[in-house]
Design a protein around this motif. Structure first.
Motif, PDB file in Angstrom:
ATOM      1  N   ALA A   5       0.829  -1.202   0.000  1.00 31.05           N
ATOM      2  CA  ALA A   5       0.000   0.000   0.000  1.00 31.05           C
ATOM      3  C   ALA A   5       0.864   1.253   0.000  1.00 31.05           C
ATOM      4  O   ALA A   5       0.596   2.219  -0.730  1.00 31.05           O
ATOM      5  CB  ALA A   5      -0.924   0.002   1.212  1.00 31.05           C
ATOM      6  N   LYS A   6       1.910   1.236   0.796  1.00 32.74           N
ATOM      7  CA  LYS A   6       2.809   2.390   0.865  1.00 32.74           C
ATOM      8  C   LYS A   6       3.494   2.633  -0.479  1.00 32.74           C
ATOM      9  O   LYS A   6       3.598   3.768  -0.936  1.00 32.74           O
ATOM     10  CB  LYS A   6       3.838   2.180   1.975  1.00 32.74           C
ATOM     11  N   LEU A   7       3.961   1.569  -1.119  1.00 33.04           N
ATOM     12  CA  LEU A   7       4.608   1.698  -2.426  1.00 33.04           C
ATOM     13  C   LEU A   7       3.636   2.279  -3.466  1.00 33.04           C
ATOM     14  O   LEU A   7       4.012   3.159  -4.250  1.00 33.04           O
ATOM     15  CB  LEU A   7       5.141   0.351  -2.901  1.00 33.04           C
ATOM     16  N   LEU A   8       2.422   1.794  -3.479  1.00 38.19           N
ATOM     17  CA  LEU A   8       1.420   2.311  -4.421  1.00 38.19           C
ATOM     18  C   LEU A   8       1.121   3.784  -4.156  1.00 38.19           C
ATOM     19  O   LEU A   8       1.036   4.592  -5.074  1.00 38.19           O
ATOM     20  CB  LEU A   8       0.131   1.491  -4.328  1.00 38.19           C
ATOM     21  N   SER A   9       0.977   4.119  -2.894  1.00 40.27           N
ATOM     22  CA  SER A   9       0.688   5.497  -2.526  1.00 40.27           C
ATOM     23  C   SER A   9       1.842   6.423  -2.903  1.00 40.27           C
ATOM     24  O   SER A   9       1.633   7.494  -3.481  1.00 40.27           O
ATOM     25  CB  SER A   9       0.414   5.572  -1.025  1.00 40.27           C
ATOM     26  N   ALA A  30      -6.743  -0.523  11.269  1.00 38.13           N
ATOM     27  CA  ALA A  30      -7.311   0.582  10.486  1.00 38.13           C
ATOM     28  C   ALA A  30      -6.345   1.769  10.462  1.00 38.13           C
ATOM     29  O   ALA A  30      -6.139   2.395   9.415  1.00 38.13           O
ATOM     30  CB  ALA A  30      -8.658   1.005  11.061  1.00 38.13           C
ATOM     31  N   TYR A  31      -5.715   2.065  11.592  1.00 40.04           N
ATOM     32  CA  TYR A  31      -4.730   3.146  11.655  1.00 40.04           C
ATOM     33  C   TYR A  31      -3.537   2.848  10.752  1.00 40.04           C
ATOM     34  O   TYR A  31      -3.086   3.712   9.996  1.00 40.04           O
ATOM     35  CB  TYR A  31      -4.269   3.350  13.103  1.00 40.04           C
ATOM     36  N   GLN A  32      -3.018   1.632  10.810  1.00 37.71           N
ATOM     37  CA  GLN A  32      -1.866   1.256   9.989  1.00 37.71           C
ATOM     38  C   GLN A  32      -2.199   1.317   8.494  1.00 37.71           C
ATOM     39  O   GLN A  32      -1.368   1.719   7.678  1.00 37.71           O
ATOM     40  CB  GLN A  32      -1.366  -0.140  10.361  1.00 37.71           C
ATOM     41  N   LEU A  33      -3.397   0.895   8.142  1.00 40.16           N
ATOM     42  CA  LEU A  33      -3.813   0.964   6.746  1.00 40.16           C
ATOM     43  C   LEU A  33      -3.804   2.407   6.263  1.00 40.16           C
ATOM     44  O   LEU A  33      -3.269   2.724   5.204  1.00 40.16           O
ATOM     45  CB  LEU A  33      -5.201   0.340   6.572  1.00 40.16           C
ATOM     46  N   LYS A  35      -2.221   4.977   7.625  1.00 35.32           N
ATOM     47  CA  LYS A  35      -0.848   5.491   7.706  1.00 35.32           C
ATOM     48  C   LYS A  35      -0.023   5.080   6.488  1.00 35.32           C
ATOM     49  O   LYS A  35       0.833   5.829   6.024  1.00 35.32           O
ATOM     50  CB  LYS A  35      -0.200   4.963   8.985  1.00 35.32           C
ATOM     51  N   ASN A  36      -0.294   3.901   5.952  1.00 37.49           N
ATOM     52  CA  ASN A  36       0.488   3.380   4.831  1.00 37.49           C
ATOM     53  C   ASN A  36      -0.151   3.634   3.471  1.00 37.49           C
ATOM     54  O   ASN A  36       0.264   3.055   2.477  1.00 37.49           O
ATOM     55  CB  ASN A  36       0.766   1.897   5.044  1.00 37.49           C
ATOM     56  N   GLY A  37      -1.149   4.505   3.424  1.00 41.80           N
ATOM     57  CA  GLY A  37      -1.652   4.966   2.146  1.00 41.80           C
ATOM     58  C   GLY A  37      -2.980   4.422   1.664  1.00 41.80           C
ATOM     59  O   GLY A  37      -3.465   4.817   0.609  1.00 41.80           O
ATOM     60  N   ILE A  38      -3.590   3.519   2.413  1.00 40.44           N
ATOM     61  CA  ILE A  38      -4.904   3.032   1.994  1.00 40.44           C
ATOM     62  C   ILE A  38      -5.932   4.093   2.347  1.00 40.44           C
ATOM     63  O   ILE A  38      -6.036   4.515   3.496  1.00 40.44           O
ATOM     64  CB  ILE A  38      -5.234   1.671   2.628  1.00 40.44           C
ATOM     65  N   ASP A  39      -6.658   4.548   1.338  1.00 41.15           N
ATOM     66  CA  ASP A  39      -7.618   5.619   1.580  1.00 41.15           C
ATOM     67  C   ASP A  39      -9.065   5.169   1.434  1.00 41.15           C
ATOM     68  O   ASP A  39      -9.988   5.956   1.550  1.00 41.15           O
ATOM     69  CB  ASP A  39      -7.342   6.811   0.663  1.00 41.15           C
ATOM     70  N   ARG A  40      -9.266   3.889   1.218  1.00 41.90           N
ATOM     71  CA  ARG A  40     -10.617   3.375   1.050  1.00 41.90           C
ATOM     72  C   ARG A  40     -10.654   1.909   1.455  1.00 41.90           C
ATOM     73  O   ARG A  40      -9.844   1.119   0.988  1.00 41.90           O
ATOM     74  CB  ARG A  40     -11.031   3.520  -0.407  1.00 41.90           C
ATOM     75  N   ILE A  41     -11.586   1.570   2.331  1.00 41.11           N
ATOM     76  CA  ILE A  41     -11.793   0.185   2.728  1.00 41.11           C
ATOM     77  C   ILE A  41     -13.223  -0.183   2.359  1.00 41.11           C
ATOM     78  O   ILE A  41     -14.158   0.541   2.673  1.00 41.11           O
ATOM     79  CB  ILE A  41     -11.579  -0.031   4.238  1.00 41.11           C
TER      80      ILE A  41
END
Length: 99
Positions: A5-9, A30-33, A35-41
């Motif tokens: 996720a971080k690489l994609l972001s 949820a916080y880690q997601l 923090k690492n660039g996931i903006d939609r779940i």
């Protein structure tokens, strides 16, 4: 998953999404997601009632767990929001109960 996720972001991807059944989601995850660039779940609710969802997922308590995840990611500071709802045709009359 966090590293991907971080690489994609960092590569400039416009949105980094995650589709999950929500079974293992916690506040920390949820916080880690986020923090690492996931903006939609995306969390799926299968049916308008706990009985339908649990039967389709073959897991007692799955509906309750998913509802707790929706609450967790829906607080006003969070941008991690997207809930898909799938209804069985025989439950369409129960849609009003969800909204």
């Amino acid at each position: 998953m966090y590293e991907c996720a971080k690489l994609l972001s960092e590569a400039g991807t416009s949105h980094v999404s995650l589709v999950t059944n929500g079974y293992l989601m916690t506040k920390d995850i949820a916080y880690q997601l986020k923090k690492n660039g996931i903006d939609r779940i995306q969390i799926s609710i299968d049916g308008a009632s706990p009985n339908t969802h649990d039967r389709l997922r073959n897991k007692n308590g799955a509906f309750k767990g998913n509802c707790q995840v929706v609450i967790l990611i829906s607080h006003k500071e969070s941008t991690l929001k997207d809930v898909d709802m799938i209804y069985e045709i025989n439950e369409l009359n129960q849609i009003e109960k969800i909204y």
